[in-house]
Scaffold this motif. Structure first.
Motif, PDB file in Angstrom:
ATOM      1  N   GLN A   1     -22.262 -62.069  45.862  1.00  0.00           N
ATOM      2  CA  GLN A   1     -21.506 -62.950  44.985  1.00  0.00           C
ATOM      3  C   GLN A   1     -21.777 -62.686  43.508  1.00  0.00           C
ATOM      4  N   PRO A   2     -22.999 -62.557  43.078  1.00  0.00           N
ATOM      5  CA  PRO A   2     -23.215 -62.306  41.648  1.00  0.00           C
ATOM      6  C   PRO A   2     -22.541 -61.008  41.179  1.00  0.00           C
ATOM      7  N   ALA A   3     -22.574 -59.957  41.978  1.00  0.00           N
ATOM      8  CA  ALA A   3     -21.909 -58.711  41.596  1.00  0.00           C
ATOM      9  C   ALA A   3     -20.397 -58.911  41.521  1.00  0.00           C
ATOM     10  N   TYR A   4     -19.850 -59.629  42.475  1.00  0.00           N
ATOM     11  CA  TYR A   4     -18.417 -59.917  42.477  1.00  0.00           C
ATOM     12  C   TYR A   4     -18.043 -60.768  41.272  1.00  0.00           C
ATOM     13  N   ARG A   5     -18.863 -61.800  41.047  1.00  0.00           N
ATOM     14  CA  ARG A   5     -18.590 -62.663  39.897  1.00  0.00           C
ATOM     15  C   ARG A   5     -18.756 -61.914  38.588  1.00  0.00           C
ATOM     16  N   LEU A   6     -19.734 -61.053  38.513  1.00  0.00           N
ATOM     17  CA  LEU A   6     -19.937 -60.251  37.301  1.00  0.00           C
ATOM     18  C   LEU A   6     -18.717 -59.363  37.054  1.00  0.00           C
ATOM     19  N   ALA A   7     -18.212 -58.737  38.107  1.00  0.00           N
ATOM     20  CA  ALA A   7     -17.012 -57.901  37.977  1.00  0.00           C
ATOM     21  C   ALA A   7     -15.810 -58.752  37.564  1.00  0.00           C
ATOM     22  N   GLN A   8     -15.732 -59.947  38.143  1.00  0.00           N
ATOM     23  CA  GLN A   8     -14.624 -60.847  37.812  1.00  0.00           C
ATOM     24  C   GLN A   8     -14.705 -61.284  36.351  1.00  0.00           C
ATOM     25  N   VAL A   9     -15.908 -61.622  35.900  1.00  0.00           N
ATOM     26  CA  VAL A   9     -16.099 -62.015  34.502  1.00  0.00           C
ATOM     27  C   VAL A   9     -15.765 -60.845  33.585  1.00  0.00           C
ATOM     28  N   GLN A  10     -16.192 -59.652  33.967  1.00  0.00           N
ATOM     29  CA  GLN A  10     -15.910 -58.462  33.154  1.00  0.00           C
ATOM     30  C   GLN A  10     -14.408 -58.202  33.074  1.00  0.00           C
ATOM     31  N   ARG A  11     -13.710 -58.335  34.215  1.00  0.00           N
ATOM     32  CA  ARG A  11     -12.256 -58.135  34.197  1.00  0.00           C
ATOM     33  C   ARG A  11     -11.578 -59.186  33.320  1.00  0.00           C
ATOM     34  N   LYS A  12     -12.072 -60.419  33.395  1.00  0.00           N
ATOM     35  CA  LYS A  12     -11.506 -61.488  32.572  1.00  0.00           C
ATOM     36  C   LYS A  12     -11.726 -61.191  31.092  1.00  0.00           C
ATOM     37  N   GLU A  13     -12.920 -60.746  30.734  1.00  0.00           N
ATOM     38  CA  GLU A  13     -13.206 -60.394  29.335  1.00  0.00           C
ATOM     39  C   GLU A  13     -12.333 -59.231  28.876  1.00  0.00           C
ATOM     40  N   ASN A  14     -12.177 -58.237  29.745  1.00  0.00           N
ATOM     41  CA  ASN A  14     -11.309 -57.098  29.422  1.00  0.00           C
ATOM     42  C   ASN A  14      -9.870 -57.557  29.214  1.00  0.00           C
ATOM     43  N   PHE A  15      -9.425 -58.427  30.110  1.00  0.00           N
ATOM     44  CA  PHE A  15      -8.067 -58.949  30.002  1.00  0.00           C
ATOM     45  C   PHE A  15      -7.891 -59.708  28.690  1.00  0.00           C
ATOM     46  N   GLU A  16      -8.868 -60.574  28.369  1.00  0.00           N
ATOM     47  CA  GLU A  16      -8.778 -61.351  27.127  1.00  0.00           C
ATOM     48  C   GLU A  16      -8.785 -60.432  25.904  1.00  0.00           C
ATOM     49  N   GLN A  17      -9.599 -59.381  25.946  1.00  0.00           N
ATOM     50  CA  GLN A  17      -9.635 -58.412  24.834  1.00  0.00           C
ATOM     51  C   GLN A  17      -8.292 -57.701  24.714  1.00  0.00           C
ATOM     52  N   LEU A  18      -7.749 -57.276  25.839  1.00  0.00           N
ATOM     53  CA  LEU A  18      -6.438 -56.617  25.821  1.00  0.00           C
ATOM     54  C   LEU A  18      -5.361 -57.570  25.319  1.00  0.00           C
ATOM     55  N   GLN A  19      -5.466 -58.842  25.704  1.00  0.00           N
ATOM     56  CA  GLN A  19      -4.489 -59.833  25.240  1.00  0.00           C
ATOM     57  C   GLN A  19      -4.576 -59.994  23.724  1.00  0.00           C
ATOM     58  N   ARG A  20      -5.816 -60.045  23.182  1.00  0.00           N
ATOM     59  CA  ARG A  20      -5.988 -60.150  21.721  1.00  0.00           C
ATOM     60  C   ARG A  20      -5.418 -58.922  21.023  1.00  0.00           C
ATOM     61  N   GLU A  21      -5.685 -57.739  21.601  1.00  0.00           N
ATOM     62  CA  GLU A  21      -5.162 -56.502  21.015  1.00  0.00           C
ATOM     63  C   GLU A  21      -3.638 -56.483  21.060  1.00  0.00           C
ATOM     64  N   LEU A  22      -3.068 -56.954  22.164  1.00  0.00           N
ATOM     65  CA  LEU A  22      -1.608 -57.029  22.285  1.00  0.00           C
ATOM     66  C   LEU A  22      -1.038 -57.986  21.250  1.00  0.00           C
ATOM     67  N   ASP A  23      -1.664 -59.160  21.112  1.00  0.00           N
ATOM     68  CA  ASP A  23      -1.196 -60.140  20.127  1.00  0.00           C
ATOM     69  C   ASP A  23      -1.255 -59.550  18.720  1.00  0.00           C
ATOM     70  N   GLU A  24      -2.336 -58.839  18.430  1.00  0.00           N
ATOM     71  CA  GLU A  24      -2.484 -58.210  17.110  1.00  0.00           C
ATOM     72  C   GLU A  24      -1.416 -57.132  16.902  1.00  0.00           C
ATOM     73  N   ALA A  25      -1.165 -56.344  17.938  1.00  0.00           N
ATOM     74  CA  ALA A  25      -0.149 -55.293  17.844  1.00  0.00           C
ATOM     75  C   ALA A  25       1.240 -55.896  17.643  1.00  0.00           C
ATOM     76  N   ILE A  26       1.505 -56.993  18.343  1.00  0.00           N
ATOM     77  CA  ILE A  26       2.801 -57.670  18.179  1.00  0.00           C
ATOM     78  C   ILE A  26       2.932 -58.197  16.766  1.00  0.00           C
ATOM     79  N   GLN A  27       1.875 -58.803  16.236  1.00  0.00           N
ATOM     80  CA  GLN A  27       1.900 -59.326  14.862  1.00  0.00           C
ATOM     81  C   GLN A  27       2.101 -58.182  13.861  1.00  0.00           C
ATOM     82  N   ASN A  28       1.403 -57.065  14.089  1.00  0.00           N
ATOM     83  CA  ASN A  28       1.567 -55.907  13.201  1.00  0.00           C
ATOM     84  C   ASN A  28       3.000 -55.387  13.246  1.00  0.00           C
ATOM     85  N   ALA A  29       3.558 -55.335  14.442  1.00  0.00           N
ATOM     86  CA  ALA A  29       4.940 -54.856  14.578  1.00  0.00           C
ATOM     87  C   ALA A  29       5.900 -55.794  13.853  1.00  0.00           C
ATOM     88  N   GLU A  30       5.678 -57.100  13.978  1.00  0.00           N
ATOM     89  CA  GLU A  30       6.541 -58.060  13.284  1.00  0.00           C
ATOM     90  C   GLU A  30       6.402 -57.914  11.769  1.00  0.00           C
TER      91      GLU A  30
END
Length: 107
Positions: free
Chosen positions: A17-46
């Motif tokens: 469970q801790p390894a699974y949860r760690l992977a899940q937390v890491q994927r969530k952090e990666n997703f959130e980082q990608l979402q921030r980068e996407l939001d920034e890219a969209i703002q830059n494009a606008e």
């Protein structure tokens, strides 16, 4: 034995469970980082689109000024040609008159 076996299963599940949860937390952090980068890219494009729109408006205004300037230049060239012709005609008339005056004063 059942209690020992259940306890053993819990430990192995708990161990995974801790390894699974760690992977899940890491994927969530990666997703959130990608979402921030996407939001920034969209703002830059606008922002770029807005600046491009402003630049196009300035370009249109400058083109209109250039066209108007060329039109006025052509009008001035036409006027200058007319004035130059009038001046040449006046100089020719002056020369003829001076020749007549000169001829009359000699006689």
């Amino acid at each position: 034995e059942e209690g020992v076996e259940a306890s053993s299963r819990r430990r192995s599940v708990d161990g995974q469970q801790p390894a699974y949860r760690l992977a899940q937390v890491q994927r969530k952090e990666n997703f959130e980082q990608l979402q921030r980068e996407l939001d920034e890219a969209i703002q830059n494009a606008e922002d770029v689109e807005e600046r491009l729109s402003e630049a196009k408006k300035v370009d249109e205004g400058l083109r209109a000024e250039l066209i108007e300037g060329k039109r006025k230049l052509e009008q001035l060239k036409t006027r200058d040609a007319r004035i130059t012709k009038d001046l040449d005609d006046a100089q020719k008339r002056e020369e003829r008159l001076m020749n007549k005056v000169s001829a009359l004063t000699r006689n």
